[in-house]
Design an enzyme around this catalytic site. Structure first.
Site, PDB file in Angstrom:
ATOM      1  N   GLY A 350      29.773  -3.286  35.099  1.00  0.00           N
ATOM      2  CA  GLY A 350      29.428  -2.160  34.196  1.00  0.00           C
ATOM      3  C   GLY A 350      28.300  -3.178  33.656  1.00  0.00           C
ATOM      4  N   MET A 352      27.249  -6.414  31.143  1.00  0.00           N
ATOM      5  CA  MET A 352      26.773  -8.107  30.696  1.00  0.00           C
ATOM      6  C   MET A 352      26.549  -8.297  29.916  1.00  0.00           C
ATOM      7  SD  MET A 352      28.414 -10.545  31.641  1.00  0.00           S
ATOM      8  CE  MET A 352      28.762 -12.017  30.008  1.00  0.00           C
ATOM      9  N   ASN A 354      25.088 -10.611  27.501  1.00  0.00           N
ATOM     10  CA  ASN A 354      23.735 -12.062  27.358  1.00  0.00           C
ATOM     11  C   ASN A 354      23.923 -11.309  26.464  1.00  0.00           C
ATOM     12  OD1 ASN A 354      24.399 -12.582  30.640  1.00  0.00           O
ATOM     13  ND2 ASN A 354      23.510 -10.492  30.553  1.00  0.00           N
ATOM     14  N   HIS A 386      30.663  -1.284  23.517  1.00  0.00           N
ATOM     15  CA  HIS A 386      31.426  -2.280  24.090  1.00  0.00           C
ATOM     16  C   HIS A 386      30.682  -3.420  24.488  1.00  0.00           C
ATOM     17  CE1 HIS A 386      34.591  -4.370  27.119  1.00  0.00           C
ATOM     18  NE2 HIS A 386      33.073  -4.969  27.191  1.00  0.00           N
ATOM     19  N   GLU A 387      29.477  -3.849  25.174  1.00  0.00           N
ATOM     20  CA  GLU A 387      28.405  -4.947  25.029  1.00  0.00           C
ATOM     21  C   GLU A 387      27.902  -5.153  23.708  1.00  0.00           C
ATOM     22  OE1 GLU A 387      28.996  -6.421  27.819  1.00  0.00           O
ATOM     23  OE2 GLU A 387      29.747  -4.320  28.793  1.00  0.00           O
TER      24      GLU A 387
END
Length: 966
Positions: A350, A352, A354, A386-387
């Site tokens: 969905g 990532m 990084n 979320h990220e």
């Protein structure tokens, strides 16, 4: 990583990476790299280059060794920093391949005396340097041991360097490697994504390292505890953009071997794990704004057309507020100078996390109000939230090993609701965790094939072991128990502990008990808070044993008891628990609408609880479902709750109305309650207008559709549901002025979709006429879609289901021509709704052609088809016939692959289907099931439970629906 489905594949094609031209390129690259490396203050000159192409075979090691035969790195070396240069080619070579070349200098400290270096390397063709696959030099010392032998240990994915002598403890060394890899379209490591813009095919070189694919991009110590600083340089075509975790600091245009290139170097990263490293070369544009007072640059990157159309604006607008919220919530300043977020055409997770360069699927970052629904908008918001939570919890402080993945992903899955709520406070989004996570994961965690949140480190070794942890247990159960923890501690105490935890362990690694220790310190410093046991003792019962309890309350006596809740109460739980499947349970409750003092259930039975009620009172426990447990009552209290729902349902909190429906249906599935009691909880819904109870009901009624849509129960059931949904359908028809306006409330917009979906599914003529009319109108004028984006998924599905080849072909053409990812997703889903087997078979075959269905969408497309009663058998046969191919393509390390298995077997409920599953497991035990092994076990357990339940309840259900249809 976001809650989408992480897909990768394991396929060894190292032998294809050979050729004399590669050696020339490597030498040229090394020259440029040496020039760029000198610019890095921390870099050390590794000397000259003597490179030749490595042989295609793997040399046989001199003897077996416990170190290189193990999947975990030994604790002898500690990486400090890497100087890494990569050159991706965005054009196909004469051999029909896309490649990248690179060189790396890994500087490390020897912490234990050893004559062996193990560094991860996967699917890389290493160039020989001075006769070996790597060169070792000393940093700050006179000499380094000579390299005696080097080889690739394929099974454990190591480059092994055997030295002639031992390295000195405390000494620093530099390991130089040069390599070539395929820039494949396999969506893992350093890979390529393709798209067409203005009739021109364009290629993006991008990354997905989590969990174990940084080693596919360059040799590295590829474990989360092996943190280091990364000095990254990218060589790329002039006119393209290079991005990495750090801010770009220098760009030079030069020529290498007659090729004009741009060399971009980046600021060194913070000390971080390999799995959050990222580098991208693309032709994208971005949207940004002037830096604020915090001097953080925020950019949203995407295809140029998408940026020109304003699809990055919403993401840009919410990123700043969410970052500021987390800075305040964690009491830790965002540690980077920029926050880049980029939408990729091909990306199977969905998103990532990084650090400083977050990657997303297009549907998770881009929003266009002309084509995107409120659900699309909410997804963009929650995935970003979320990220960005991971920037602190996961990136700044990282779990030592993957066995504690649940804490990383569960935490982000919980606080994403808090960040999203801050950015969109009118959406009431915090409550939806109950539907999206708590209820969702209950269904999995109630099986005897579930697993605990946390495992021992020695149980998680191979990449497939790691990838299987990326499941709903880690994400949704993790979120649910952390939400419960925050509730019984209180949010101020919870965030106080979080802050000291993040500040103490910044740039380092932890185990989950470190967080418990800091939360306990926060408890101890709060005199007003009293817990019955330590945080560690309470929470270990929730994370070290699988499953969850059902609390049974006898309101005539006040007696409470707890039992491990299993959907199949007769199933054998083979996983032992040191806690005997008992929990310390926080009990919140109301009596006839008045809130009461919470207390704890600390043993199997409590005979002196305050949960008693008179004849006219009802008791309601687990208020707002903050506890991770189900609730059962004595029959009298159930009747009082049902009477309250039917007389004045609003006296019961809306979340608990959803709870009553979900608990009763699942207690009935577990044969704890009579199914007719559960069905009776739906009767009041004809008067319900709120989203959450309807969502809960539809989730459970959808389970009934799966159970009964091939049996004689379906007709009377459909008649009842049609009667139930008609008032809600009429309500939305009225408040939208005959479907010409959009409901003002965010949750009402969702519930309008529910009304149309269920009304059309149950055959309400006015609904089917509405959706077919809209779709026909669009077919007559394709340039002007009359269907509101909120309603498109449901309307497209309904119209294609009612139509034939003409409607399907039109939908396919619109899908192929869609330039907005969210619109393409709606159509891709709807095409699976056809009732024509030949169309569904054709659609299944399209998934084998990446020019028709992108690889990132293959598994979800097959699952969509399997959810269709007509397509279920077709999809199951399709997957079985190609199992080995699917396993090779997607099964090595993929959350989505597990979703494929559970999706194509979700309707299974007969003895014949159970036998098919068991035979499938037997037939393929030698091939294996990859990251879908857990999912297959769960499918067998779920099918067994449904088979038993149907044998005992089918006739009762049929009789009840018939009685309600009169």
């Amino acid at each position: 990583m976001g809650k989408g489905f992480y897909i990768s594949r394991s396929a060894g094609r190292v032998g294809l990476l050979l050729g004399a031209a590669a050696a020339v390129t490597i030498v040229a690259l090394a020259i440029v790299y040496a020039q760029e490396k000198s610019r890095n203050a921390a870099a050390d000159d590794g000397g000259g280059v003597n490179g030749t192409t490595a042989p295609a075979f793997t040399p046989t090691p001199m003897a077996s060794n416990d170190s290189w035969d193990q999947y975990r790195l030994p604790d002898t070396l500690r990486p400090e920093y890497y100087n890494l240069t990569l050159w991706p080619r965005l054009h196909m070579g004469q051999d029909g391949m896309y490649i990248f070349t690179g060189s790396s200098s890994a500087v490390f400290t020897c912490v234990k005396e050893t004559d062996l270096i193990l560094i991860h390397s996967k699917m890389l063709n290493l160039t020989t340097i001075d006769g070996h696959l790597a060169r070792l030099t000393a940093v700050g010392l006179a000499t380094a041991p000579a390299v005696e032998a080097t080889w690739l240990q394929m099974e454990t994915q190591y480059l092994v360097i055997q030295l002639s002598g031992v390295m000195t403890v405390g000494g620093s060394y530099q390991l130089d490697t040069e390599f070539q890899g395929e820039l494949a379209d396999d969506l893992e490591g350093f890979y390529r994504s393709e798209y067409v813009e203005d009739g021109v095919k364009r290629v993006v070189a991008t990354t997905q390292m989590q969990p174990t694919d940084a080693r596919k991009a360059f040799p590295c110590f590829d474990e989360p505890a092996m943190k280091a600083v990364f000095h990254v340089t990218l060589i790329h075509e002039p006119g393209t953009v290079a991005l990495s975790n750090g801010m770009e600091k220098d760009t030079v245009n030069t020529t290498i071997e007659g090729t004009d290139v741009t060399v971009t170097s980046f600021e060194p990263t913070k000390r971080m794990s390999t799995y959050v490293l990222a580098f991208i070369v693309c032709d994208f544009a971005y949207v940004s704004a002037p830096k604020g007072s915090d001097n953080i640059l925020i950019r949203i990157w995407a295809r140029r057309k998408a940026i020109e159309q304003g699809q990055g604006e919403y993401a840009h607008n919410v990123t700043g507020p969410i970052l500021k919220f987390y800075e305040s919530y964690f009491n830790v300043t965002y540690p980077l100078s920029k926050s880049d977020q980029i939408a990729l055409p091909d990306f199977n997770a969905g998103a990532m996390e990084n650090w400083g360069l977050v990657t997303y699927r297009e549907t998770a970052l881009l929003y266009d109000p002309q084509f995107s629904s409120n659900g699309n908008k909410e997804r963009v918001l929650t995935v970003i939230s979320h990220e960005l939570a991971h920037m602190w919890f996961g990136n700044l402080v990282t779990l030592r090993w993957w066995n504690d993945l649940w804490l990383n992903e569960g935490f982000a899955s919980y606080v994403e609701y808090l960040g999203a709520n801050h950015a969109e406070p009118t959406w009431n989004i915090k409550d939806t965790i109950v539907l999206n996570d708590v209820h969702r994961v209950f269904a999995v965690d109630a099986l005897n094939s579930s697993h605990p949140l946390s495992s021992r480190e020695d149980e998680i070794n191979m990449p497939t072991d790691i990838s299987q942890l990326f499941d709903s247990i880690s994400y949704s159960k993790g979120a649910s128990v952390l939400r419960m923890l925050s509730e019984f501690l209180s949010e101020p105490v919870f965030v106080k502990g979080l802050s000291t935890y993040l500040n103490q362990f910044a740039y380092s690694n932890t185990v989950y008990t470190d967080l418990w220790d800091h939360l306990q310190q926060a408890v101890d410093s709060t005199p007003s808070l009293s817990l019955p046991h330590s945080v560690n003792d309470i929470m270990n019962r929730w994370i070290l044993q699988m499953g969850f309890p059902v609390v049974t309350i006898d309101t005539s006596t006040g007696e409470l008891s707890q039992n491990h809740f299993l959907l199949d109460s007769e199933s054998v739980v083979e996983k032992a628990s040191e806690f005997n499947y008992e929990w310390y349970i926080p009990i919140t409750w109301k009596k006839a609408g008045v809130g009461q003092e919470p207390f704890w259930l600390l043993q199997k039975t409590d005979t002196h609880s305050p949960l008693t009620a008179t004849r006219n009172e009802w008791v309601l426990a687990n208020l707002n479902i903050t506890g991770y447990y189900r609730v059962n009552y004595d029959s009298d209290n159930w009747e009082r709750l049902l009477n309250q729902l039917n007389s004045d349902h609003q006296l019961i909190p809306v979340i608990n109305r959803a709870q009553i429906v979900d608990d009763t249906f699942n207690l009935a599935r577990a044969k704890i309650l009579n199914i007719t009691l559960a069905l009776r909880t739906t009767v009041y819904l004809s008067h319900e207008r709120e989203l959450m109870p309807w969502e809960s009901a539809i989730d459970n009624l959808s389970h009934f559709f799966l159970l009964f849509d091939r049996s004689e129960v379906y007709g009377p059931m459909q008649t009842y549901f049609k009667k139930l949904i008609t008032p809600l359908f009429s309500y939305f028809q009225r408040i939208t002025l005959n479907w010409t306006r959009v409901p003002s409330s965010h949750t009402d917009q969702y519930n309008q979709v529910n009304a149309i979906w269920l009304a059309c599914k149950t055959g309400l003529d006015s609904c089917q006429d509405l959706t077919k009319g809209w779709f026909k109108q669009w077919m007559q004028d394709p340039a002007n879609n009359p269907i509101h984006p909120n309603l498109r998924t449901t309307v497209y599905c309904s119209a294609i289901a009612a139509g034939g080849a003409e409607e399907w072909d039109f939908g396919w053409e619109m899908f192929k021509n869609a330039s907005i990812a969210s619109e393409a997703d709606k159509l891709r889903y709807a095409l699976a709704c056809s009732k024509q087997p030949w169309l569904l078979n054709r659609y299944l075959k399209y998934t084998l052609d990446p020019t028709k269905i992108r690889k990132q969408d293959v598994t979800s497309t097959i699952v969509h088809i399997a959810r269709n009663v007509v397509g279920q058998t077709l999809a199951w046969d399709f997957v079985r016939a190609r199992w080995e191919s699917f396993l090779t393509q997607y099964g090595g390390s993929s959350f989505s692959f597990a979703h494929l298995i559970s999706g194509v077997t979700k309707r299974f409920s007969s003895r014949f289907e159970l036998q098919q599953l068991q035979q499938f497991m037997k037939d393929n035990e030698n091939i294996g099931f990859g990251s879908g092994a857990f999912a297959l076990e769960q499918s067998i357990a779920s099918t067994t439970a449904k088979l038993k339940w149907l044998a005992e309840n089918k006739e009762t259900v049929l009789s009840w629906f018939i009685s309600q249809s009169k």
